[in-house]
Structures are given as C-alpha cells and as structure tokens.
Design a protein around this motif. Structure first.
Motif, PDB file in Angstrom:
ATOM      1  N   LEU A 149      55.286  31.958  28.237  1.00  0.00           N
ATOM      2  CA  LEU A 149      55.252  30.613  28.807  1.00  0.00           C
ATOM      3  C   LEU A 149      56.640  30.231  29.330  1.00  0.00           C
ATOM      4  O   LEU A 149      56.797  29.683  30.423  1.00  0.00           O
ATOM      5  CB  LEU A 149      54.809  29.610  27.732  1.00  0.00           C
TER       6      LEU A 149
ATOM      7  N   ILE B 113      57.301  31.951  32.568  1.00  0.00           N
ATOM      8  CA  ILE B 113      56.589  31.302  33.677  1.00  0.00           C
ATOM      9  C   ILE B 113      57.323  30.019  34.069  1.00  0.00           C
ATOM     10  O   ILE B 113      57.515  29.721  35.242  1.00  0.00           O
ATOM     11  CB  ILE B 113      55.132  30.988  33.287  1.00  0.00           C
ATOM     12  N   ARG B 114      57.754  29.288  33.081  1.00  0.00           N
ATOM     13  CA  ARG B 114      58.420  28.032  33.343  1.00  0.00           C
ATOM     14  C   ARG B 114      59.749  28.223  34.069  1.00  0.00           C
ATOM     15  O   ARG B 114      60.029  27.554  35.061  1.00  0.00           O
ATOM     16  CB  ARG B 114      58.660  27.306  32.015  1.00  0.00           C
TER      17      ARG B 114
ATOM     18  N   VAL C  22      48.579  27.164  31.711  1.00  0.00           N
ATOM     19  CA  VAL C  22      48.990  27.743  32.989  1.00  0.00           C
ATOM     20  C   VAL C  22      47.755  27.869  33.882  1.00  0.00           C
ATOM     21  O   VAL C  22      46.629  27.735  33.414  1.00  0.00           O
ATOM     22  CB  VAL C  22      49.655  29.132  32.825  1.00  0.00           C
TER      23      VAL C  22
ATOM     24  N   THR D  58      51.325  29.774  37.519  1.00  0.00           N
ATOM     25  CA  THR D  58      52.273  28.659  37.380  1.00  0.00           C
ATOM     26  C   THR D  58      51.896  27.824  36.170  1.00  0.00           C
ATOM     27  O   THR D  58      50.786  27.901  35.652  1.00  0.00           O
ATOM     28  CB  THR D  58      52.240  27.692  38.585  1.00  0.00           C
ATOM     29  N   LEU D  59      52.839  27.019  35.782  1.00  0.00           N
ATOM     30  CA  LEU D  59      52.598  26.074  34.710  1.00  0.00           C
ATOM     31  C   LEU D  59      51.607  25.029  35.187  1.00  0.00           C
ATOM     32  O   LEU D  59      51.663  24.590  36.343  1.00  0.00           O
ATOM     33  CB  LEU D  59      53.938  25.384  34.388  1.00  0.00           C
ATOM     34  N   ARG D  60      50.701  24.620  34.299  1.00  0.00           N
ATOM     35  CA  ARG D  60      49.836  23.483  34.660  1.00  0.00           C
ATOM     36  C   ARG D  60      50.501  22.216  34.169  1.00  0.00           C
ATOM     37  O   ARG D  60      50.589  21.973  32.959  1.00  0.00           O
ATOM     38  CB  ARG D  60      48.474  23.625  33.986  1.00  0.00           C
TER      39      ARG D  60
END
Lengths: 412, 412
Positions: free
Chosen positions: B19, B22-23, B57, B75-77
């Motif tokens: 995570l 991704i961030r 995500v 991508t991050l949601r």
DNA sequence: CGTCAGCTAAATCCATTTGATGGATGAAGT
DNA sequence: ACTTCATCCATCAAATGGATTTAGCTGACG
C-alpha cells in the motif's frame, strides 16, 4: 522503498530475537522467553532447539520449581562463535578476538608511528591477527569475520574511509575490501562511535537494552545511536556525527568554517591548548606538559592524571570541555528522546567523573527529562577497549541481530 | 525487549508495504510493485487482491505495452478510508477530514479565545466534528478515527498532554480518552511536529520517502523525525523536541534555565521583541506593530508581511532567528545523517525563503554533507494545515503503516 | 514414615492454518 | 511465434492451539 518480508526471514528474525533475549537476560527459561518475546511456548521451543543445534546456546541447569516441573535454564555458549575486532586510530591499531559472550580472548596493540601507508598497516594488522588467532586456539569454523572501527566519515557504498581527521593519506581508501583480501574473512566496517555503541549493546546486557546515545571521545568526538535495540546508521552510514553539534562559540574554527562546532573545543589537543592559554606556563609545568604538537598523547595523559588529582587548572579546562559536551548532549538526548547516555572512548580515561557530572546536569534540565523521564548518564561497561570490542561486535551484530548485513561477503 | 513476529503480522506488514509503495509512487503495476518491494509477483498479486477487496486501491487503466500484455495500473482509492485530524493550539483548533489520498474533504476552524477549559474545548471540537462529518457526507464505516496534534510534551502512557507551553490549565489532561469518549472514535495523539512529519510522509509521496527531519514552527519550535520510512517516537513518545538544541547564547532564558536553548530565540513573540529592541519604535511603527503582549498573532503577521516585502528591519530579525535554527538543524541533520530537511508550520507563512536559505547553508557545511551527500532543504508539501492534516495522518498511518498502533481502541 | 493419587508447570507432539514460493498455465499484446 | 503480465496450483516454511508427555510437588491414607 520499504521492502517486504517472507517466511524464512520471519524465522531468522525470531531466532535473533530469542538469542537477543537470552543474551540480555543472561539466563532464562523457555517459558520466560515466551513471555518476553511474545512468542508461543511452542515457537520458543522450536527456535531454542535450532539455537542448541547451532551450538549458540546451552542448557545450564534448572530453576527451582514453582509447583510443577522445573524450568531448564538457557545461557549463551561463549564458544559458539567469535569475531575479530580492529580499532584503527592514528596512534595505534588495537586488535581483539571476542567470543559470543563478549569476552576478550586475545588482544594485541600495534603502534602506528606516523599513520603511514594504508596497505602496509592492513598487512601488519592481518599478519598480527593471524598469529593472534593461532595463539588463542580459536576454532576457525566458528570465526564469523573481522570488524573495523575507523574514525571519520565513511562511504558505506564502497567500504572506504573518507577524509578522516588526523589520518593523512587514508582518504577514500577501500579498507573493507583490503582487509577482506588480506585475511580472507568477511569484513564489517563502521565508524568508531557507532561500533562502540554496538559493542555496548552487545555486551552490556539488560543495562544497554532499549535506546541510548553513546558519546565517544577518541581523537575526535562522535556518537553512536541505538534506538529500540536497533542501531541507527543513517542515509549514508554516518549517523552519530557529533562534532558539528552547535555549542557556545569561542575562537576555535571547525574545518567546516563554523565557530560553534563542538568538535574543535573538546579534542585532547584543544583542551591542552586551553590549559596553556588560560592557566599559563606555571600550571603547565606543574602538570608536566611539554606543549609541543607531537606530544599530545603524553600531555593528554598528564593532564588527565592532574585532573584526577584535583589540580584546579586541569579540572577547569576539562570541565569547560565537559560543559560543551553537555550542551550538545542535551540537544541530542531531547531530540532523540533517549533516557540513557553512555560515555566512553580512550581519551576519557580517568576524567569520566567530571564529564559525567556536567553531561548529567545538562541532559536532565529539559522539561521532558524533569516531568516524564530522567536521563541516566553512565560510563561504558566495556571500558578502554570499546573501540576494538565494538569493532568485533559489528560482526556478531551483523550475524545475530535482526536486520543488518555484512558489507562484504566471504571473498573467493 | 524486542518482540517476535508471526505469520499474520507478516501478512499485514507486506500489505502495508505494498500500500505504501502504491501511495508513494501514485500509480504502479503489479510487476513494478514486485520489483520495488522485493516480493514475488504471486505475493504481490495476492496482496493486491486483498487491497482491492478492502476497497483501498483500484485498478486505473493500462500502461502502454512493452512487447507483451499491458500492465494494469493500480492507484489508491481516495474514498477507501478517511480520518479526522484536530490541531490544538492556544490560538485555535483546526479540524479537518482527510481521505486516504490525503485530500482535505472538509475543514473547520474554532477560535479558542483564551485557551479555556479543556473539557469545554473537547466538547466544542467533538460537536463541530460531528457536523463536519455530516456535511461532508462521509461514509462512517470508512472513518478510521480521530488524530490529535498537540503542542508540548506528551505522556504517551496516559494519552495526556503535559505542561504544554502557553497552554495554561491543560497540564496532565487525558486528551486522548476525553476525545474518545466525546466522539466514540478511536483516537491517536502525538505532538504537533511529529504529526506534521507523519503527514508529510503520508501525503508527500516519493518526495518524502526515506528519511527526513521536519522542523515545525508554530507557537514553539519542534521537530518530527522520519528514519527509513519509520517515524521516531522515542522512549517517552517525545522524540523531536527541538527547542532545547544548543545555539549561540544571548540573553533569553529558557524555562529549563539555560541561556542557549533554541526555543526562546525563535518564537514569534521573541522575534517581535527582537525587532523592537534592535530596531526601535520607528521600525515597529513602519511595519505596523502594536507591541502589546496579546497582539502577538497580529504583530507576527505584520512582521512576516514586512519581511516578505524586504523591510530591512524585519528581514534582519527573521534572519537572526533563522540563523539559530540553522545551527540547530546542522547538528540534528549530521547526528541523524538525513539528507533532507523539511520546513513547515503556520508561523512560517511567507518567510520560508529566508529560513530555508539559512538552514540550507548551515546543514550543508559539514564534511559529510560536502563529500558524501548534500542535504536538501524544502518547504512542507502540505502547507499551512500541516498540523491538522498531520493529525489525521496519525490515524491513517496507525492503520496502514507497518509497526504502530492506536493509543485507544474503539471505546465501548 | 512411606507411598501413591492428584495437581501443577514445563516442554513437546500433532494436526491445522497462514502466507510465500516456484513452476505451469492462461490472457492479452506485438 | 514470441513477450509480458497475471493467475492457478501444488508445495514448503513457520507459527498456532490443543492434547500429551515429562517432571516435580503436595497431602492424605495406610
């Protein structure tokens, strides 16, 4: 980027944690280990079996029963592993062989008259190390490697020393590789203060668990930082640089150009100079200083002896330096929020009480120290040889502590 | 004592790592994630599935093919989770609601005329928070908790603020528990500087990965320390105390009794006072200072505006303070061996360039900085609201970063 | 006074679960 | 036909919970 874990690493980590717990407590049972580490009894049992098989720990008797089966106690096997430590200093190279319990099982000191050629020094150290290992009858299969503690900034990526102060000709020398080639051993390299901190952490047991700031006084001043049982290395492997902490400015210029860096005010040479300037020839003669640039070692010994004997002039200049160390330590301790500061290094011999007093007063002045936790200031538990023992601990630490690795692997 | 790990934790850790990757990257494919984190493609695939299921995500398109199947990007949601952040200050309480992407989706500011009764403030903040959440139509099931950023030393064990400067009547108040009771939310508490650092780490993406020192200027001065993507909390949860770093002594006495603490020299009130003392009434009138003790907020605004407009007197006093911050930052950066220093805090608005210039010059003077790595000095990527956004990030961080946990669990 | 059943605590065994891995397979492109 | 991405599947490593064994303690009963 943070990297992920996998199962083998978990196993290794837990083994390291258990070994660490056995080391810091001295003697524990499996159940106690489970409580200390948060692992299951079963897991501890498995891990301990592996450690027993590896010859790193041994069963050492039984605890008195508390109503049921007695606990079998576990201790570190001192002969389970050993490592060589080399402390390089412009003055001398100190070589020690240390066992898993941190006991020094052999040592040598090589005078380095005039630093000289790095290749030559490496060669002499390597040969002396070989002889020392033979004489101490070390089981070579249990010899993990060689650690080097060197002053001055390091370039972690190349295993080289960069521009160490008072060490002309040693800039950018790939020390780690040279020692690996000369001895055939895996090599770990770190700066002297960090090595000393790791040594304390490794050998000091419960008194050096958790977090502390190690202030090292050798040719220069440095610090080693241990946070949550983990050594801080920093982005470039140079964490703990202490000489550029700001202090009350005087008239000494740091090589970085500032007038308020700690370093130039607290080196032995500076303190000797202080004595001459502030207390004159009379005091210097009384103490027995020659006052020439190349007699710093001798003069510093005399000055320390005088301070220990309560000579007012000697005490005064030492205390002035100690005060500045205290100022810097106050900032560092409150920035890092550590509740323990440890003092060590060969330049400190005999004058620890004065330094300790000033540092203790300084670090305990802040509001956090007074309302939430006091800061303990203590001497090194290792003493004079922290540098060399710390160097050896680099290797032990690299092998048996969670999350660190050797710089060079076994060559060939 | 260091505690062991187990399988679930490994899973959680790897999820957090992915995570995080991704961030910080913004948009990545699974294969890239595997490369970044060192995990297997398969593992990444599994972890990502879990993150998708959890709604944290989303797949966001395809990367152009490089010869084979196109990578699906992740991508991050932003709507995957959110948190409330409260920045408490003697002046005002700033409340924000932040989504997983760090976007502020609602904010309020409560003026606290005269700090007043803690219970009353907590009540007002809680009610305002409730209304704010309603208005922003936040999905309550995705609301993770409430973070508080408070000045001054904290007592981590009780979740209380201890003797915050300029915050009379707030000593030893169990803020965390009070907010938990008032809102029914899990609460995280940290000091403002550390919260701000976590905010930068959380929102700053790749620019705030690794290690940095965050220097926060609010009512006082503080620091937040991020090392290897991990926040340093310290033995008592007060790491980053920056006000007691030693600097050139003047005539200002710290409440700890020292004359050389940074804190008293760099607060807005002190800088305003400097202007009056060094440049006299004329300059003060030109700038528009009233000079009374309770107009610090107004005067500080005027002084900053003047400095931005190159008023020589204003620039002079700001630069004097900046120089001292630089001295302290030099020591801290070399001690921690970080290669990035970030400046932020509401008191800094408009005068960042001056502070930046001085700090940058100071931290790049040391030998390590010059020979091994330069130190970058940058402004906060969040800006004015770092405190409140940082407070919210405490919660996000506590939930989705490896190795930290909330102070209070969901009450009831 | 001895001894044996009942209890407790420590350590281990066993079946199960969780999570990562390597290789094979399918999917979507060039 | 070849690549690259992503997933399926069988396997492996490690921790876990519960049952079991081992060892020592205690006290009642003969």
């Amino acid at each position: 980027m943070l990297s992920g874990t996998n199962l083998p690493r978990v196993g290794g980590y837990n083994q390291a944690v258990v070994l660490d717990a056995i080391r810091t407590t001295g003697q524990v049972s499996r159940v106690e280990l489970a409580a200390l580490t948060g692992l299951t009894n079963q897991t501890v049992s498995n891990v301990v079996r592996k450690l027993l098989d590896a010859g790193l720990v041994a069963e050492s008797g039984q605890a008195p029963s508390s109503g049921g089966k007695r606990r079998t106690l576990l201790t570190l096997r001192a002969d389970g592993a050993c490592a060589v430590g080399v402390h390089l200093d412009p003055e001398a190279a100190v070589i020690v062989v240390v066992d898993l319990a941190g006991e020094v099982i052999g040592s040598r000191r090589l005078r380095l008259t005039d630093p000289g050629d790095p290749a030559d020094v490496v060669d002499r150290v390597a040969r002396t190390t070989g002889r020392l290992l033979d004489r101490s009858a070390v089981d070579r299969t249990r010899l993990l490697g060689l650690g080097i503690a060197a002053p001055g900034p390091l370039d972690g990526s190349t295993g080289a020393v960069v521009a160490p102060p008072n060490f002309p000709g040693w800039g950018r020398v790939p020390l780690a590789d040279m020692f690996a080639d000369a001895t055939g051993l895996p090599v770990a390299l770190d700066n002297d203060a960090t090595a000393a901190a790791i040594g304390e952490r490794w050998i000091g047991g419960a008194d050096r668990a958790g977090s502390f700031l190690f202030i090292y006084l050798g040719t220069g001043v440095g610090a080693g930082i241990v946070l949550n049982n983990t050594v801080l290395h920093g982005d470039s492997g140079n964490a703990g640089e202490f000489g550029h902490m700001a202090v009350e400015p005087g008239d000494r210029v740091c090589h970085c150009g500032a007038m308020d860096c700690l370093g130039p005010y607290v080196s032995p040479a500076a303190i000797i100079d202080d004595l001459l300037r502030l207390h004159g020839r009379t005091a210097a003669d009384r103490i027995g200083l020659t006052g020439t640039p190349d007699s710093v070692h001798h003069d510093w010994k005399a000055l320390r002896r005088a301070a220990r004997a309560d000579d007012p002039a000697a005490c005064d200049v030492v205390r002035r330096a100690a005060r500045r160390i205290g100022e810097a330590a106050r900032g560092a301790a409150s920035l890092l929020d550590v509740s323990r500061v440890v003092l060590g290094g060969e330049a400190l011999r005999g004058i620890e009480p004065i330094i300790r007093e000033e540092v203790e007063a300084a670090v305990n002045r802040t509001s956090v120290a007074r309302t939430i936790r006091a800061v303990a200031v203590e001497q090194s538990v290792i003493g004079e040889t922290v540098g060399a023992v710390g160097a050896a601990s680099l290797v032990l630490h690299g092998n048996y502590a969670p999350g660190w690795r050797m710089l060079t692997d076994v060559p060939g």
